[in-house]
Design a protein around this motif. Structure first.
Motif, PDB file in Angstrom:
ATOM      1  N   UNK A  10     -12.852  -6.345 -88.361  1.00  0.00           N
ATOM      2  CA  UNK A  10     -12.309  -6.319 -87.006  1.00  0.00           C
ATOM      3  C   UNK A  10     -13.272  -6.953 -86.006  1.00  0.00           C
ATOM      4  N   UNK A  11     -14.536  -7.077 -86.356  1.00  0.00           N
ATOM      5  CA  UNK A  11     -15.546  -7.562 -85.410  1.00  0.00           C
ATOM      6  C   UNK A  11     -15.472  -9.093 -85.322  1.00  0.00           C
ATOM      7  N   UNK A  12     -15.253  -9.620 -84.124  1.00  0.00           N
ATOM      8  CA  UNK A  12     -15.088 -11.063 -83.928  1.00  0.00           C
ATOM      9  C   UNK A  12     -16.454 -11.682 -83.657  1.00  0.00           C
ATOM     10  N   UNK A  13     -16.794 -12.705 -84.436  1.00  0.00           N
ATOM     11  CA  UNK A  13     -18.025 -13.472 -84.219  1.00  0.00           C
ATOM     12  C   UNK A  13     -17.713 -14.632 -83.279  1.00  0.00           C
ATOM     13  N   UNK A  14     -18.570 -14.838 -82.289  1.00  0.00           N
ATOM     14  CA  UNK A  14     -18.333 -15.887 -81.300  1.00  0.00           C
ATOM     15  C   UNK A  14     -19.523 -16.837 -81.263  1.00  0.00           C
ATOM     16  N   UNK A  15     -19.265 -18.079 -80.827  1.00  0.00           N
ATOM     17  CA  UNK A  15     -20.323 -19.080 -80.757  1.00  0.00           C
ATOM     18  C   UNK A  15     -20.244 -19.792 -79.402  1.00  0.00           C
ATOM     19  N   UNK A  16     -21.415 -19.991 -78.790  1.00  0.00           N
ATOM     20  CA  UNK A  16     -21.527 -20.768 -77.555  1.00  0.00           C
ATOM     21  C   UNK A  16     -22.058 -22.138 -77.945  1.00  0.00           C
ATOM     22  N   UNK A  28     -23.523 -29.492 -70.568  1.00  0.00           N
ATOM     23  CA  UNK A  28     -23.777 -28.077 -70.813  1.00  0.00           C
ATOM     24  C   UNK A  28     -23.925 -27.310 -69.518  1.00  0.00           C
ATOM     25  N   UNK A  29     -23.622 -26.016 -69.587  1.00  0.00           N
ATOM     26  CA  UNK A  29     -23.806 -25.150 -68.430  1.00  0.00           C
ATOM     27  C   UNK A  29     -24.819 -24.060 -68.715  1.00  0.00           C
ATOM     28  N   UNK A  30     -25.532 -24.141 -69.830  1.00  0.00           N
ATOM     29  CA  UNK A  30     -26.543 -23.141 -70.167  1.00  0.00           C
ATOM     30  C   UNK A  30     -25.907 -21.814 -70.533  1.00  0.00           C
ATOM     31  N   UNK A  34     -21.151 -17.840 -71.033  1.00  0.00           N
ATOM     32  CA  UNK A  34     -21.571 -17.976 -72.429  1.00  0.00           C
ATOM     33  C   UNK A  34     -20.879 -16.982 -73.371  1.00  0.00           C
ATOM     34  N   UNK A  35     -19.669 -16.561 -73.040  1.00  0.00           N
ATOM     35  CA  UNK A  35     -18.968 -15.614 -73.910  1.00  0.00           C
ATOM     36  C   UNK A  35     -18.667 -16.241 -75.270  1.00  0.00           C
ATOM     37  N   UNK A  36     -18.351 -17.507 -75.310  1.00  0.00           N
ATOM     38  CA  UNK A  36     -18.187 -18.222 -76.571  1.00  0.00           C
ATOM     39  C   UNK A  36     -16.760 -18.205 -77.094  1.00  0.00           C
TER      40      UNK A  36
END
Length: 145
Positions: A10-16, A28-30, A34-36
């Motif tokens: 259930x845990x969602x992995x996110x990437x910025x 880029x905005x640094x 940065x939620x991804x």
């Protein structure tokens, strides 16, 4: 056999995403926003948590142990295969379950079983469900001097 998966992803992995080439500073905005974006899912597992449970007949025990032994290499970390003393997915020991089944104290409740005990109102019980002896007799050791 019956396989029960005890943990779910259930845990969602996110990437910025960041660009690392020349001229990428304009894109880029640094760390702002940065939620991804979602990249995948995983299960959060604690140390010692049960991942899978298998119940099978006694003649398929070796095949189930071998299947779990091979499956544990597909998971990261160290996994152990443990053979339980319980009957199937119930909370009853094998010896107690066989004895209570012979005595008619076990009621089938789908995947698990219920123990018919002496608690509750007598009016709600059938005559066959009245057992005059306790299901477990605890033996207290007597120390002789």
């Amino acid at each position: 056999f019956h396989l029960r998966v005890r943990v779910h992803c259930w845990h969602v992995l996110r990437i910025n995403k960041m660009l690392s080439c020349a001229g990428a500073d304009r894109l880029q905005t640094g760390m702002r926003g940065a939620f991804g974006k979602p990249q995948g899912v995983c299960a959060r597992v604690a140390i010692g948590q049960i991942l899978m449970s298998v119940r099978c007949k006694d003649n398929g025990r070796e095949a189930a142990e071998e299947a779990l032994r091979r499956a544990k290499f597909k998971f990261p970390g160290r996994q152990k295969v443990i053979v339980s003393r319980k009957w199937g997915f119930t909370s009853f020991d094998r010896d107690d379950f066989v004895q209570w089944k012979r005595e008619g104290r076990i009621r089938n409740a789908g995947v698990h079983a219920e123990l018919i005990d002496n608690h509750g109102p007598l009016a709600a019980k059938d005559a066959g469900d009245l057992h005059l002896t306790a299901p477990r007799v605890h033996k207290i050791p007597v120390h002789e001097e």
